[in-house]
Design a protein around this motif. Structure first.
Motif, PDB file in Angstrom:
ATOM      1  N   UNK A 158      39.272  36.850  20.824  1.00 45.30           N
ATOM      2  CA  UNK A 158      38.706  38.136  21.246  1.00 45.30           C
ATOM      3  C   UNK A 158      37.349  37.989  21.914  1.00 45.30           C
ATOM      4  N   UNK A 159      36.782  36.783  21.957  1.00 45.13           N
ATOM      5  CA  UNK A 159      35.462  36.581  22.536  1.00 45.13           C
ATOM      6  C   UNK A 159      35.479  36.655  24.051  1.00 45.13           C
ATOM      7  N   UNK A 160      34.303  36.764  24.640  1.00 47.15           N
ATOM      8  CA  UNK A 160      34.217  36.832  26.105  1.00 47.15           C
ATOM      9  C   UNK A 160      34.503  35.482  26.752  1.00 47.15           C
ATOM     10  N   UNK A 161      34.975  35.524  27.979  1.00 48.25           N
ATOM     11  CA  UNK A 161      35.134  34.296  28.749  1.00 48.25           C
ATOM     12  C   UNK A 161      33.826  34.026  29.486  1.00 48.25           C
ATOM     13  N   UNK A 162      33.306  32.820  29.323  1.00 48.41           N
ATOM     14  CA  UNK A 162      32.008  32.465  29.894  1.00 48.41           C
ATOM     15  C   UNK A 162      32.182  31.281  30.834  1.00 48.41           C
ATOM     16  N   UNK A 163      31.283  31.132  31.813  1.00 48.51           N
ATOM     17  CA  UNK A 163      31.412  30.025  32.772  1.00 48.51           C
ATOM     18  C   UNK A 163      31.316  28.662  32.098  1.00 48.51           C
TER      19      UNK A 163
END
Length: 263
Positions: A158-163
């Motif tokens: 459920x976490x954000x996708x980060x670069x």
């Protein structure tokens, strides 16, 4: 006389007693030898550590268990449990290489174990400018290789996708980093650091969520004497459960990470 009419043999009774005492002493010797071997292995060869925080994500995850080679950098007083062998400097010393993942004692208290990546060597200059790492005045090459789902503070998936980037350090070592806040994180713009002789500049791969040498009040430059060893291999990894909860293993163990080298 006993009830059978046979008089007990005192010599036989003494023999039984001697055997019992001998068996107990043998057990004590075996336990002592095992403890001594474990102490030697832990002090001179390999020491196990577990990862409690996400500062080296994606290289190391919370719940990873790894072996650290104590001989990689030679030995200082911090190589031994509780600093029981008090001496100055290092013996059989071998200098850390740029890109190594290393365990060290936090300079602030010389007691807390930290694990970070070696970024700056003695005499180097290090700086972050708009999220880019500069070493000795030159920007470190990096390549965008996709996104990483950052579940460190959320439920799995459920976490954000980060670069996510692959950095190529001077000397050829490469590793993967993530930028939780892009190139505008709290430590993405820093002063110019000059690494003193005999010290190293350490950073986490989770660039926006790592207490490392960029924070002079928390970590700062790390003396060579404070190095404990180099992280070598993962031997266990579990997500969201203590390792002792064996019934959780089928679903919680990260089987694909077991016995993988650390780079």
């Amino acid at each position: 006389m006993d009830r059978s009419g046979v008089k007990p043999d005192k010599a036989d009774a003494a023999g039984v007693k001697d055997k019992r005492e001998g068996g107990f002493l043998d057990t004590v010797k075996v336990v002592a030898q095992a403890l001594l071997i474990a102490l030697v292995v832990r002090s001179l060869l390999f020491q196990p550590f577990n990862i409690p925080s996400g500062s080296l994500i994606p290289t190391l995850l919370v719940g990873d268990y790894l072996f650290v080679s104590k001989y990689a950098y030679g030995y200082s007083r911090y190589s031994f449990p509780l600093g029981l062998v008090p001496f100055e400097g290092r013996i059989l010393g071998a200098e850390p290489k740029r890109g190594d993942v290393a365990v060290f004692k936090l300079p602030r208290d010389n007691a807390t174990d930290y694990i970070k990546r070696v970024i700056g060597l003695p005499g180097d200059t290090v700086q972050m400018v708009d999220g880019r790492l500069f070493i000795n005045g030159r920007v470190v090459e990096r390549e965008r290789i996709g996104n990483y789902r950052d579940d460190e503070d959320t439920a799995p998936g459920t976490g954000p996708e980060v670069p996510m980037y692959r950095e190529l350090l001077p000397g050829g070592a490469s590793h993967v980093v993530i930028e939780r806040y892009g190139d505008r994180g709290p430590w993405d713009n820093t002063p110019l650091y000059k690494v003193p002789e005999g010290h190293y500049f350490m950073m986490g791969d989770n660039r926006d969520n790592s207490a490392d040498s960029r924070d002079m009040n928390t970590v700062g430059f790390v003396p060579f004497d404070n190095f404990v060893g180099r992280a070598e291999v993962l031997f266990f990894s579990i997500d969201g459960a203590p390792a002792w909860q064996l019934w959780q293993w089928p679903t919680a163990v990260r089987w694909e990470r077991l016995f993988t080298r650390i780079h």
